[in-house]
Scaffold this active site. Structure first.
Site, PDB file in Angstrom:
ATOM      1  N   GLY A   1      95.970  52.537  25.235  1.00  0.00           N
ATOM      2  CA  GLY A   1      94.777  51.755  24.714  1.00  0.00           C
ATOM      3  C   GLY A   1      93.933  50.926  25.814  1.00  0.00           C
ATOM      4  O   GLY A   1      94.439  49.807  26.408  1.00  0.00           O
TER       5      GLY A   1
ATOM      6  N   ASP B   1      94.236  56.199  27.537  1.00  0.00           N
ATOM      7  CA  ASP B   1      93.217  56.256  26.365  1.00  0.00           C
ATOM      8  C   ASP B   1      92.948  57.593  26.149  1.00  0.00           C
ATOM      9  O   ASP B   1      93.166  58.471  27.012  1.00  0.00           O
ATOM     10  CB  ASP B   1      92.185  55.233  26.628  1.00  0.00           C
ATOM     11  CG  ASP B   1      91.421  54.674  25.445  1.00  0.00           C
ATOM     12  OD1 ASP B   1      91.639  53.528  25.287  1.00  0.00           O
ATOM     13  OD2 ASP B   1      90.960  55.474  24.779  1.00  0.00           O
TER      14      ASP B   1
ATOM     15  N   ARG C   1      89.614  44.886  13.761  1.00  0.00           N
ATOM     16  CA  ARG C   1      88.912  44.461  12.747  1.00  0.00           C
ATOM     17  C   ARG C   1      87.712  44.626  12.707  1.00  0.00           C
ATOM     18  O   ARG C   1      86.978  44.161  13.858  1.00  0.00           O
ATOM     19  CB  ARG C   1      89.443  43.286  12.141  1.00  0.00           C
ATOM     20  CG  ARG C   1      90.803  43.231  11.697  1.00  0.00           C
ATOM     21  CD  ARG C   1      91.203  41.949  10.978  1.00  0.00           C
ATOM     22  NE  ARG C   1      91.469  40.952  11.876  1.00  0.00           N
ATOM     23  CZ  ARG C   1      91.523  39.605  11.381  1.00  0.00           C
ATOM     24  NH1 ARG C   1      91.304  39.358  10.151  1.00  0.00           N
ATOM     25  NH2 ARG C   1      91.848  38.780  12.173  1.00  0.00           N
TER      26      ARG C   1
ATOM     27  N   ARG D   1      93.843  42.541   8.733  1.00  0.00           N
ATOM     28  CA  ARG D   1      94.598  43.078   9.563  1.00  0.00           C
ATOM     29  C   ARG D   1      95.371  44.291   8.702  1.00  0.00           C
ATOM     30  O   ARG D   1      95.465  45.300   9.281  1.00  0.00           O
ATOM     31  CB  ARG D   1      95.707  42.284  10.169  1.00  0.00           C
ATOM     32  CG  ARG D   1      94.919  41.104  11.198  1.00  0.00           C
ATOM     33  CD  ARG D   1      96.107  40.447  11.918  1.00  0.00           C
ATOM     34  NE  ARG D   1      95.389  39.600  12.635  1.00  0.00           N
ATOM     35  CZ  ARG D   1      95.328  38.167  12.556  1.00  0.00           C
ATOM     36  NH1 ARG D   1      95.267  37.771  11.297  1.00  0.00           N
ATOM     37  NH2 ARG D   1      94.652  37.387  13.265  1.00  0.00           N
TER      38      ARG D   1
ATOM     39  N   ASN E   1      95.999  53.176  12.086  1.00  0.00           N
ATOM     40  CA  ASN E   1      96.758  52.717  13.296  1.00  0.00           C
ATOM     41  C   ASN E   1      98.317  53.386  13.206  1.00  0.00           C
ATOM     42  O   ASN E   1      98.875  53.402  14.090  1.00  0.00           O
ATOM     43  CB  ASN E   1      96.905  51.035  13.367  1.00  0.00           C
ATOM     44  CG  ASN E   1      95.420  50.666  13.861  1.00  0.00           C
ATOM     45  OD1 ASN E   1      94.864  51.446  14.195  1.00  0.00           O
ATOM     46  ND2 ASN E   1      95.299  49.266  13.968  1.00  0.00           N
TER      47      ASN E   1
ATOM     48  N   ASN F   1      97.542  45.903  15.427  1.00  0.00           N
ATOM     49  CA  ASN F   1      97.795  45.223  14.190  1.00  0.00           C
ATOM     50  C   ASN F   1      97.747  46.353  12.842  1.00  0.00           C
ATOM     51  O   ASN F   1      97.472  47.581  13.131  1.00  0.00           O
ATOM     52  CB  ASN F   1      96.398  44.333  13.670  1.00  0.00           C
ATOM     53  CG  ASN F   1      96.650  43.216  14.314  1.00  0.00           C
ATOM     54  OD1 ASN F   1      97.843  42.563  14.206  1.00  0.00           O
ATOM     55  ND2 ASN F   1      95.535  42.692  14.874  1.00  0.00           N
TER      56      ASN F   1
ATOM     57  N   HIS G   1     102.083  37.784  11.440  1.00  0.00           N
ATOM     58  CA  HIS G   1     100.544  37.381  11.874  1.00  0.00           C
ATOM     59  C   HIS G   1      99.487  37.852  11.080  1.00  0.00           C
ATOM     60  O   HIS G   1      99.043  39.093  10.792  1.00  0.00           O
ATOM     61  CB  HIS G   1     100.374  38.635  13.090  1.00  0.00           C
ATOM     62  CG  HIS G   1      99.316  38.513  13.875  1.00  0.00           C
ATOM     63  ND1 HIS G   1      98.899  37.098  14.581  1.00  0.00           N
ATOM     64  CD2 HIS G   1      98.197  39.134  14.565  1.00  0.00           C
ATOM     65  CE1 HIS G   1      97.697  37.257  15.152  1.00  0.00           C
ATOM     66  NE2 HIS G   1      97.480  38.470  15.128  1.00  0.00           N
TER      67      HIS G   1
HETATM   68  N1  APR Z   1      96.194  56.983  22.366  1.00  0.00           N
HETATM   69  C1  APR Z   1      95.616  56.102  23.058  1.00  0.00           C
HETATM   70  N2  APR Z   1      94.345  55.348  22.980  1.00  0.00           N
HETATM   71  C2  APR Z   1      93.811  55.246  21.702  1.00  0.00           C
HETATM   72  C3  APR Z   1      94.446  56.198  20.908  1.00  0.00           C
HETATM   73  C4  APR Z   1      95.626  56.882  21.063  1.00  0.00           C
HETATM   74  N3  APR Z   1      96.103  57.714  20.166  1.00  0.00           N
HETATM   75  N4  APR Z   1      93.515  55.853  19.645  1.00  0.00           N
HETATM   76  C5  APR Z   1      92.653  54.812  19.917  1.00  0.00           C
HETATM   77  N5  APR Z   1      92.882  54.446  21.327  1.00  0.00           N
HETATM   78  C6  APR Z   1      91.963  53.643  21.949  1.00  0.00           C
HETATM   79  C7  APR Z   1      90.678  53.614  21.753  1.00  0.00           C
HETATM   80  O1  APR Z   1      90.071  54.638  22.534  1.00  0.00           O
HETATM   81  C8  APR Z   1      90.318  52.350  22.336  1.00  0.00           C
HETATM   82  O2  APR Z   1      89.760  52.273  23.553  1.00  0.00           O
HETATM   83  O3  APR Z   1      92.495  52.196  21.809  1.00  0.00           O
HETATM   84  C9  APR Z   1      91.434  51.458  22.440  1.00  0.00           C
HETATM   85  C10 APR Z   1      91.456  50.061  21.312  1.00  0.00           C
HETATM   86  O4  APR Z   1      90.460  49.390  21.948  1.00  0.00           O
HETATM   87  P1  APR Z   1      89.434  48.512  21.315  1.00  0.00           P
HETATM   88  O5  APR Z   1      88.804  49.587  20.447  1.00  0.00           O
HETATM   89  O6  APR Z   1      88.341  47.533  22.092  1.00  0.00           O
HETATM   90  O7  APR Z   1      90.333  47.406  20.254  1.00  0.00           O
HETATM   91  P2  APR Z   1      90.861  46.015  20.895  1.00  0.00           P
HETATM   92  O8  APR Z   1      90.096  45.052  20.601  1.00  0.00           O
HETATM   93  O9  APR Z   1      91.630  46.263  22.319  1.00  0.00           O
HETATM   94  O10 APR Z   1      91.906  46.056  19.913  1.00  0.00           O
HETATM   95  C11 APR Z   1      93.355  47.067  19.727  1.00  0.00           C
HETATM   96  O11 APR Z   1      94.771  45.243  19.038  1.00  0.00           O
HETATM   97  O12 APR Z   1      94.362  43.298  18.118  1.00  0.00           O
HETATM   98  C12 APR Z   1      94.536  44.491  17.833  1.00  0.00           C
HETATM   99  O13 APR Z   1      93.719  44.777  15.590  1.00  0.00           O
HETATM  100  C13 APR Z   1      93.541  45.032  17.034  1.00  0.00           C
HETATM  101  O14 APR Z   1      94.676  47.249  16.485  1.00  0.00           O
HETATM  102  C14 APR Z   1      93.871  46.747  17.382  1.00  0.00           C
HETATM  103  C15 APR Z   1      94.301  46.778  18.656  1.00  0.00           C
END
Ligand code: APR
Length: 307
Positions: free
Chosen positions: A8, A32, A81, A87, A94, A119, A174
């Site tokens: 991610g 990602d 979120r 959450r 997720n 989350n 959390h």
């Molecule tokens: N494999 C790899 N990356 C993925 C996948 C996957 N299967 N599915 C989604 N992603 C990537 C998305 O493309 C995105 O770039 O996960 C990333 C999540 O980043 P953001 O959308 O910016 O979210 P972020 O604020 O970093 O939060 C991520 O942490 O706090 C928790 O609730 C929040 O669950 C969330 C996580």
């Protein structure tokens, strides 16, 4: 050089890479599903390293081959979120993401220690442990450092003292039932309850509980990422440098605090093997009841898990 994979490469993942690259602790791999994005962020970070003076290698990928033999895998992949969401509302989406990510990461790094951020945190950590068949030493969830840091920031703002003097401990799940332990929190050794009038202390406790929601409400397009990423970096550092650092984090409990079979926020000691120890506070009845309520909520959410 140690190796850390961050799955991610969104807001939190990329910011974690930023904090870690500056500390020159490990080579980093960003993974990602969005094509080009992890590669672009990795290259951008590599180009920052001559300015920062750090010789770490940062790689971006849409696959897992490059992650081989990682010492630590940090999991931030998932949906964040939006305003009005809890959450727990992220559970179904997720679950799929965490399952795939853990299975793939383990294929290439069977010995890695996992740190989970996605989350709903305590439940996603539970899922990752089950999917990966991991011993509890090798899987820890990040929540407590963040929740405690929020409380520390609010106390420091209120009293006009250095954040370094403020020690706060937030335990439990959390979510809105988290348990800020005011009795165990202090400013330079002076109990918080002696530093702040009850109404101000209660206001800080409430703001801490809703701290994530406050940021979501302001950002509108996602959730907090600087403080969560700083917390992740601290956990990675504690493990790689074998610090035996005690921090609040989500750990799989086997009877501690009267809880069994759930991930739950408690003080843990982190070192090179991952979770070294769960530290137990002596709690009064009121604190134990608040933790029980929070644990019941985590248990109910685990029941909704499709595994
Ligand atoms: N494999 C790899 N990356 C993925 C996948 C996957 N299967 N599915 C989604 N992603 C990537 C998305 O493309 C995105 O770039 O996960 C990333 C999540 O980043 P953001 O959308 O910016 O979210 P972020 O604020 O970093 O939060 C991520 O942490 O706090 C928790 O609730 C929040 O669950 C969330 C996580």
């Amino acid at each position: 050089m140690s190796k850390v994979t961050i799955i991610g490469a969104g807001q939190t993942g990329a910011t974690t890479a930023h904090w870690l690259a500056e500390r020159e602790l490990a080579d980093l791999v960003l993974v990602d599903i969005v094509e080009g994005m992890p590669q672009g962020k990795a290259l951008d970070l590599m180009e920052a390293m001559p300015v920062i003076g750090s010789d770490v290698k940062v790689t971006g990928s849409n696959g897992y081959e490059e992650t081989a033999d990682s010492d630590i895998v940090v999991l931030t992949a998932g949906l964040p979120r939006k305003p009005g969401m809890s959450r727990d509302d992220l559970l179904a989406a997720n679950t799929k993401i965490v399952r795939t990510a853990v299975e793939n990461a383990l294929k290439y790094s069977p010995e890695a220690i996992f740190i989970i951020l996605t989350n709903p945190l305590d439940v996603m950590s539970y899922l990752a442990m089950k999917v990966g068949n991991l011993p509890r030493e090798r899987i820890i969830g990040q929540a407590g450092i963040l929740d405690s840091a929020r409380m520390r920031a609010f106390v420091a703002m209120e009293l006009g003292v250095s954040v370094q003097n403020v020690h706060c401990y937030v335990l439990g799940g959390h979510g809105d039932n988290m348990v800020p332990l005011t009795r165990h929190s202090n400013v330079a050794g002076v109990p918080l309850v002696d530093m702040l009038p009850p109404d101000r202390l209660e206001a800080i406790v409430e703001r801490t509980r809703k701290g994530g929601g406050e940021i979501v409400g302001l950002l509108k397009t996602g959730s907090a990422f600087y403080a969560p990423a700083a917390a992740l970096a601290q956990m990675v550092e504690a493990i790689l440098l074998d610090r035996h650092l005690v921090v609040p984090a989500s750990a799989y409990l086997e009877g501690e605090y009267g809880q069994e079979g759930i991930f739950f926020g408690v003080p843990v000691q982190l070192g090179r093997g991952g979770l070294e120890k769960v530290i137990e506070y002596k709690l009064n009845d009121e604190e134990q009841a608040a933790l029980q309520k929070s644990a019941d909520h985590v248990r109910q959410t685990i029941k909704k898990l499709d595994i």
